[in-house]
Scaffold this motif. Structure first.
Motif, PDB file in Angstrom:
ATOM      1  N   GLU A 435      -0.005  -0.486  10.649  1.00 34.54           N
ATOM      2  CA  GLU A 435       0.469   0.155   9.423  1.00 34.54           C
ATOM      3  C   GLU A 435       1.982   0.389   9.470  1.00 34.54           C
ATOM      4  O   GLU A 435       2.687   0.189   8.471  1.00 34.54           O
ATOM      5  CB  GLU A 435      -0.251   1.494   9.225  1.00 34.54           C
ATOM      6  CG  GLU A 435       0.134   2.193   7.917  1.00 34.54           C
ATOM      7  CD  GLU A 435      -0.537   3.551   7.742  1.00 34.54           C
ATOM      8  OE1 GLU A 435      -0.135   4.298   6.828  1.00 34.54           O
ATOM      9  OE2 GLU A 435      -1.450   3.880   8.542  1.00 34.54           O
ATOM     10  N   GLU A 438       3.765  -2.791   8.724  1.00 35.18           N
ATOM     11  CA  GLU A 438       3.758  -3.118   7.295  1.00 35.18           C
ATOM     12  C   GLU A 438       4.846  -2.337   6.556  1.00 35.18           C
ATOM     13  O   GLU A 438       5.552  -2.889   5.699  1.00 35.18           O
ATOM     14  CB  GLU A 438       2.385  -2.799   6.701  1.00 35.18           C
ATOM     15  CG  GLU A 438       1.284  -3.745   7.161  1.00 35.18           C
ATOM     16  CD  GLU A 438      -0.079  -3.356   6.582  1.00 35.18           C
ATOM     17  OE1 GLU A 438      -0.104  -2.452   5.707  1.00 35.18           O
ATOM     18  OE2 GLU A 438      -1.089  -3.919   7.021  1.00 35.18           O
ATOM     19  N   LEU A 439       4.960  -1.056   6.871  1.00 38.88           N
ATOM     20  CA  LEU A 439       5.989  -0.242   6.224  1.00 38.88           C
ATOM     21  C   LEU A 439       7.389  -0.745   6.565  1.00 38.88           C
ATOM     22  O   LEU A 439       8.276  -0.779   5.716  1.00 38.88           O
ATOM     23  CB  LEU A 439       5.832   1.221   6.636  1.00 38.88           C
ATOM     24  CG  LEU A 439       4.579   1.939   6.111  1.00 38.88           C
ATOM     25  CD1 LEU A 439       4.421   3.305   6.779  1.00 38.88           C
ATOM     26  CD2 LEU A 439       4.655   2.093   4.597  1.00 38.88           C
ATOM     27  N   ARG A 440       7.574  -1.110   7.820  1.00 42.75           N
ATOM     28  CA  ARG A 440       8.876  -1.642   8.220  1.00 42.75           C
ATOM     29  C   ARG A 440       9.176  -2.959   7.493  1.00 42.75           C
ATOM     30  O   ARG A 440      10.312  -3.206   7.072  1.00 42.75           O
ATOM     31  CB  ARG A 440       8.908  -1.854   9.737  1.00 42.75           C
ATOM     32  CG  ARG A 440       9.053  -0.560  10.526  1.00 42.75           C
ATOM     33  CD  ARG A 440       8.940  -0.855  12.008  1.00 42.75           C
ATOM     34  NE  ARG A 440       9.289   0.301  12.823  1.00 42.75           N
ATOM     35  CZ  ARG A 440       9.107   0.366  14.141  1.00 42.75           C
ATOM     36  NH1 ARG A 440       8.583  -0.680  14.780  1.00 42.75           N
ATOM     37  NH2 ARG A 440       9.439   1.448  14.808  1.00 42.75           N
ATOM     38  N   ALA A 442       8.088  -3.801   4.595  1.00 44.23           N
ATOM     39  CA  ALA A 442       8.417  -3.473   3.208  1.00 44.23           C
ATOM     40  C   ALA A 442       9.869  -3.032   3.087  1.00 44.23           C
ATOM     41  O   ALA A 442      10.587  -3.436   2.167  1.00 44.23           O
ATOM     42  CB  ALA A 442       7.486  -2.375   2.695  1.00 44.23           C
ATOM     43  N   ALA A 443      10.314  -2.198   4.047  1.00 39.16           N
ATOM     44  CA  ALA A 443      11.701  -1.741   4.020  1.00 39.16           C
ATOM     45  C   ALA A 443      12.659  -2.905   4.262  1.00 39.16           C
ATOM     46  O   ALA A 443      13.698  -3.023   3.607  1.00 39.16           O
ATOM     47  CB  ALA A 443      11.908  -0.665   5.085  1.00 39.16           C
ATOM     48  N   LYS A 515      10.107   1.875  -4.163  1.00 46.13           N
ATOM     49  CA  LYS A 515       9.309   1.185  -3.149  1.00 46.13           C
ATOM     50  C   LYS A 515       9.997   1.217  -1.788  1.00 46.13           C
ATOM     51  O   LYS A 515       9.376   1.472  -0.754  1.00 46.13           O
ATOM     52  CB  LYS A 515       9.068  -0.259  -3.567  1.00 46.13           C
ATOM     53  CG  LYS A 515       8.163  -0.416  -4.774  1.00 46.13           C
ATOM     54  CD  LYS A 515       7.956  -1.893  -5.100  1.00 46.13           C
ATOM     55  CE  LYS A 515       7.044  -2.056  -6.317  1.00 46.13           C
ATOM     56  NZ  LYS A 515       6.833  -3.484  -6.676  1.00 46.13           N
ATOM     57  N   ALA A 519       8.748   3.402   1.492  1.00 46.17           N
ATOM     58  CA  ALA A 519       8.396   2.723   2.740  1.00 46.17           C
ATOM     59  C   ALA A 519       9.184   3.313   3.909  1.00 46.17           C
ATOM     60  O   ALA A 519       8.638   3.534   5.001  1.00 46.17           O
ATOM     61  CB  ALA A 519       8.662   1.236   2.616  1.00 46.17           C
ATOM     62  N   GLN A 520      10.468   3.584   3.696  1.00 52.13           N
ATOM     63  CA  GLN A 520      11.291   4.129   4.770  1.00 52.13           C
ATOM     64  C   GLN A 520      10.842   5.527   5.170  1.00 52.13           C
ATOM     65  O   GLN A 520      10.730   5.851   6.359  1.00 52.13           O
ATOM     66  CB  GLN A 520      12.762   4.157   4.342  1.00 52.13           C
ATOM     67  CG  GLN A 520      13.402   2.772   4.254  1.00 52.13           C
ATOM     68  CD  GLN A 520      14.827   2.828   3.734  1.00 52.13           C
ATOM     69  OE1 GLN A 520      15.197   3.750   2.990  1.00 52.13           O
ATOM     70  NE2 GLN A 520      15.631   1.833   4.072  1.00 52.13           N
ATOM     71  N   ARG A 522       7.858   6.918   4.705  1.00 54.18           N
ATOM     72  CA  ARG A 522       6.545   6.868   5.358  1.00 54.18           C
ATOM     73  C   ARG A 522       6.659   6.273   6.761  1.00 54.18           C
ATOM     74  O   ARG A 522       5.940   6.672   7.678  1.00 54.18           O
ATOM     75  CB  ARG A 522       5.567   6.052   4.512  1.00 54.18           C
ATOM     76  CG  ARG A 522       5.176   6.735   3.200  1.00 54.18           C
ATOM     77  CD  ARG A 522       3.902   6.129   2.605  1.00 54.18           C
ATOM     78  NE  ARG A 522       4.059   4.695   2.334  1.00 54.18           N
ATOM     79  CZ  ARG A 522       4.596   4.189   1.226  1.00 54.18           C
ATOM     80  NH1 ARG A 522       5.055   5.017   0.288  1.00 54.18           N
ATOM     81  NH2 ARG A 522       4.687   2.895   1.052  1.00 54.18           N
ATOM     82  N   SER A 523       7.590   5.346   6.936  1.00 52.67           N
ATOM     83  CA  SER A 523       7.780   4.720   8.243  1.00 52.67           C
ATOM     84  C   SER A 523       8.268   5.750   9.265  1.00 52.67           C
ATOM     85  O   SER A 523       7.737   5.828  10.379  1.00 52.67           O
ATOM     86  CB  SER A 523       8.793   3.576   8.126  1.00 52.67           C
ATOM     87  OG  SER A 523       9.147   3.082   9.392  1.00 52.67           O
TER      88      SER A 523
END
Length: 834
Positions: A435, A438-440, A442-443, A515, A519-520, A522-523
């Motif tokens: 997970e 994925e966030l990384r 996205a960023a 977005k 993402a950042q 949450r990361s």
């Protein structure tokens, strides 16, 4: 009463400040600064040298949050306590005044990571308590979790411990602060902060309750200290002070050890100072090297460095334990390849004792956890080298536990070179958590999208210098120069006008911004969760890691003894319990290592209780008497530490105490003259020495008139020889040649002197100790070497000639009216007063 016009924030400050002791400075977190107000600001600005300002007539000053460590260090070293008040809720979501609370109070004795600590020295908080006729002492090093207690015999032993361990802070019950016993203690030399605490925290019932609850046990019998009520009073008060008053986390303090004074050779404050075991007497540039600790310290780990200091100051008094250390050192000196392998592994082990304390108290950062993983990786290698080796090395190997699952966890979860601050991100290794990956992504894709968006907008609008930028106020925006405003499309929404440019946003840009930011955020939050879980799993093995640290420290010191034995040509001493001391070609461990020292001349020593119980050593100043008697004491101490010694051969009977009376010093602060200090030190020796003690006397009675001094020195020497309850082995260096007559009547006294080569008016020191008494002191020749004017030297020769020929007037003064043209006669000896 607070001013009605005060802001809610200042009202909050006053409420928090009222709960703190007056002698504490409050660091009040406001955004990116720690602010101080009123008297706190005045005190801090003076110590830190920062600007004191005023706002609404309120004195204030502040330091940046990100660089507070250096300011804290200066305040703590100035003996100031600092309360850290943090924001305990997110200012972005707070309603009204941000909630704040004091998270910890930093004092000199409770430093963890706020201030740089010496790696090879403990940072102790001491507790002292007297119950009836018993003294209790507790020592806690919050940075390592080390916690031990002792009940010294008397106030002198308490003073010796304070000097030996130099605690940064010492707590005492308020009612005992001004008692005669504790008021005599001197803490200035160790720069120890003395803190008075409430009496009830030292009382037996309260202290026992603190200890039982902290260790979660029903009885203290398992620690072997249930009957030590004075020491437990000190220990309980220390725990209460740290945990309740200073709000410190003590979860890493898992055990309490008992130290029995009878297990160690006793070295009082005077002896440790005179022999320069860990602190040099002189303060010149090279002085810091002129200590036994510095000569011996080639340790590879911080744990070993701290333990070596302990072993230097508290040598063993148990023959079996001493020989066990010697066996281990001998094994390593006989196999240099093995020794190098051990030390190579030790060099890769960080300070796991302090690392686990920081990690366990939740202040450990990602680099601490990574360093722990690298260090634990060495445990199987170390264990494999120690097992099946016999000696205490095998025992230490059995005490080391490998933690492969923790090593694998840290290796897979934490990047090789993580940032210090967890909020910076980039701590967790790629591939560890899907997970997070994925966030990384996205960023990362967001950043690529922004670059593509800028390129496409430049092409669509024809504006070649169009830029997509970001700030905290608007987020992402498009910046266009004034010259190109006419080319701006209709779908651009103006947000800000500058002198030379206009700033715009578009719905598409704002949508993607959400977005990216999402993402950042949450990361980073997920990284913190993952890291905290890794840290928690490491802390689950806290006790195992602490035991590993203790074993590694001992291996390191033993390996250091072997390393120094090989490098400095030391030999294994033969230890026994017959009371004799026989050294062949002994050397001074420190003097021979000094870079500007002349070639060292070894000397033999024999001491026993029959024929060589008291050795009187005569000879001129600078000839080497002081070096010789000190080297015998140092060799004895090194042998009892478990190390090898600077000698061709040494046979040493167990010694319970080493006493020294060396040099001249005063203590004017306590109204003690040089002679008074000399007599008090001598009295301590005569009242406490035993037949198993070693006494080193470098002049007695020099601080008073000649006849008084000789009388005292003679009487002391007789007492040492004739007192059947003592008869301690003694080296007595003196300029009183009259004392050599003792050997004529006492069979346990021997005379030795330092060889001097005399040629005309000049002398050469040969540094060799030989049987027999010196026939003169050569004081005038030494004065000539020191540079006294020739006229003074010649006149001194005249006066000496008159004295030696007995030409005294009625008042006992030498007849100085006429000069003697002739030289000194070689066959003239000084008067024998006895």
């Amino acid at each position: 009463m607070a001013d009605k016009k005060e802001t809610p924030m200042m009202q909050q400050y006053r409420t928090i400040r009222r709960e703190l002791p007056e002698d504490t400075i409050l660091f009040f977190r406001l955004g990116d600064f720690y602010e101080m107000f009123f008297d706190d600001a005045k005190t801090a600005s003076d110590i830190l040298g920062i600007t004191l300002t005023k706002r609404h007539n309120t004195p204030m000053c502040g330091v940046p949050y990100h660089s507070a460590g250096g300011y804290l260090e200066r305040l703590v070293k100035a003996g100031v306590k600092v309360a850290i008040c943090e924001q305990i809720e997110d200012p972005a979501t707070a309603k009204g005044v941000v909630k704040r609370d004091v998270t910890r109070i930093i004092t000199p004795g409770t430093i963890l990571d706020e201030v740089t600590l010496e790696g090879n020295q403990n940072n102790f908080l001491a507790g002292l308590y007297k119950e009836k006729n018993r003294y209790g002492m507790a020592m806690l090093d919050l940075s390592t979790g080390e916690f031990w207690i002792e009940e010294p015999e008397d106030v002198l032993s308490v003073q010796s411990n304070l000097s030996r361990y130099a605690p940064a802070e010492c707590i005492v019950a308020e009612e005992q602060m001004d008692t005669p016993e504790f008021s005599e203690l001197t803490l200035e030399a160790t720069n120890t902060l003395l803190t008075a605490c409430e009496d009830w925290t030292f009382e037996t019932a309260s202290a026992n309750d603190f200890l039982l609850r902290h260790f979660n046990v029903h009885s203290l019998e398992g620690f072997g200290c249930s009957a030590m009520s004075a020491a437990l009073g000190a220990a309980g008060a220390v725990l209460y002070y740290c945990k309740t008053e200073l709000r410190r986390n003590l979860d890493h303090v898992r055990t309490i050890r008992v130290k029995n004074p009878a297990d160690y050779m006793l070295l009082d404050e005077t002896t440790a100072s005179n022999l320069e075991l860990v602190v040099p007497i002189n303060s010149n540039r090279q002085a810091y090297k002129a200590t036994l600790l510095n000569v011996l310290d080639s340790t590879c780990t911080a744990m070993g460095g701290r333990l070596l200091r302990e072993w230097v100051l508290r040598p063993l008094n148990n023959l079996e334990q001493i020989n066990a250390r010697h066996d281990a050192v001998e094994l390593m000196t006989n196999n240099q390849t093995y020794l190098r392998s051990l030390r190579d592994i030790l060099g890769d082990i960080k300070d796991i004792e302090r690392l686990i304390s920081r990690i366990g108290s939740t202040t450990g950062n990602p680099r601490d956890v990574r360093a722990m993983g690298v260090s634990l990786q060495q445990m199987p290698l170390m264990k494999s080298l120690l097992i099946n080796k016999g000696t205490m090395l095998e025992i230490l190997g059995e005490q080391i536990t490998s933690l492969p699952e923790i090593v694998a966890l840290i290796e897979s979860a934490i990047v090789d070179e993580p940032p210090i601050n967890l909020k910076d991100g980039g701590v967790i290794r790629e591939g560890y958590h899907p997970e997070l990956d994925e966030l990384r992504d996205a960023a990362t894709q967001g950043r690529k999208w922004l670059a593509d968006f800028q390129a496409s907008e430049m092409e669509r609008t024809g504006i070649k210098n169009l830029k997509v930028r970001h700030n905290k106020v608007f987020g992402y925006y498009i910046e266009v120069s004034k010259a190109n405003v006419a080319l701006v499309p209709e779908d651009y929404i103006r947000k800000q006008t500058l002198v030379n440019a206009e700033r715009y946003i578009t719905p598409e840009l704002k949508e993607y911004e959400n977005k990216i930011f999402g993402a950042q955020e949450r990361s980073v939050a997920l990284e913190q969760e993952i890291f905290n879980e890794v840290r928690r799993r490491v802390v689950d093995h806290l006790e195992t890691i602490q035991k590993n640290a203790l074993a590694i420290g001992q291996v390191d010191v033993l390996a250091t003894f072997a390393d120094r034995a090989l490098a400095n040509n030391y030999t294994r001493p033969l230890m026994n319990d017959d009371g004799r001391l026989d050294i062949k070609d002994g050397r001074h461990a420190v003097v021979e290592q000094m870079p500007d020292a002349e070639r060292f001349v070894p000397n033999d020593t024999r001491l026993d209780r029959e024929t060589h119980q008291l050795i009187i050593i005569t000879g001129p100043n600078m000839a080497g008497k002081s070096t010789y008697i000190r080297q015998v004491a140092l060799i004895t101490i090194m042998a009892h530490m478990g190390g090898f010694v600077p000698a061709a051969k040494a046979e040493i009977g167990i010694v319970d105490r080493v006493f020294t009376r060396v040099g001249a010093s005063d203590d004017l602060a306590r109204g003690r003259s040089t002679f008074m200090v000399e007599m008090q030190e001598t009295a301590n020796i005569l009242n406490n020495a035993t037949p198993k003690s070693l006494i080193v006397l470098d002049e007695i009675g020099r601080g008073t008139s000649t006849f008084d001094g000789i009388s005292i020195a003679w009487s002391v020497a007789e007492f040492l020889c004739k007192n059947e309850d003592m008869k301690a082995k003694t080296l007595f260096a003196t300029h009183y040649h009259e004392l050599t007559d003792l050997a004529l009547t006492l069979q346990n006294v021997q005379n030795f002197s330092v060889l001097v080569k005399e040629k005309g008016d000049s002398i050469t020191f040969l540094r060799k100790i030989v049987p027999g008494a010196a026939d003169k002191s050569y004081g005038i020749q030494v004065a000539r070497l020191a540079g006294l004017p020739n006229a003074v030297i010649e006149r001194a020769n005249d006066i000496l000639t008159n004295l030696e020929e007995g030409e005294l007037g009625d008042t006992g003064q030498p007849k100085l009216a006429r000069k003697r043209p002739h030289k000194l006669k070689a066959n003239i000896s000084q008067l024998d007063l006895f």
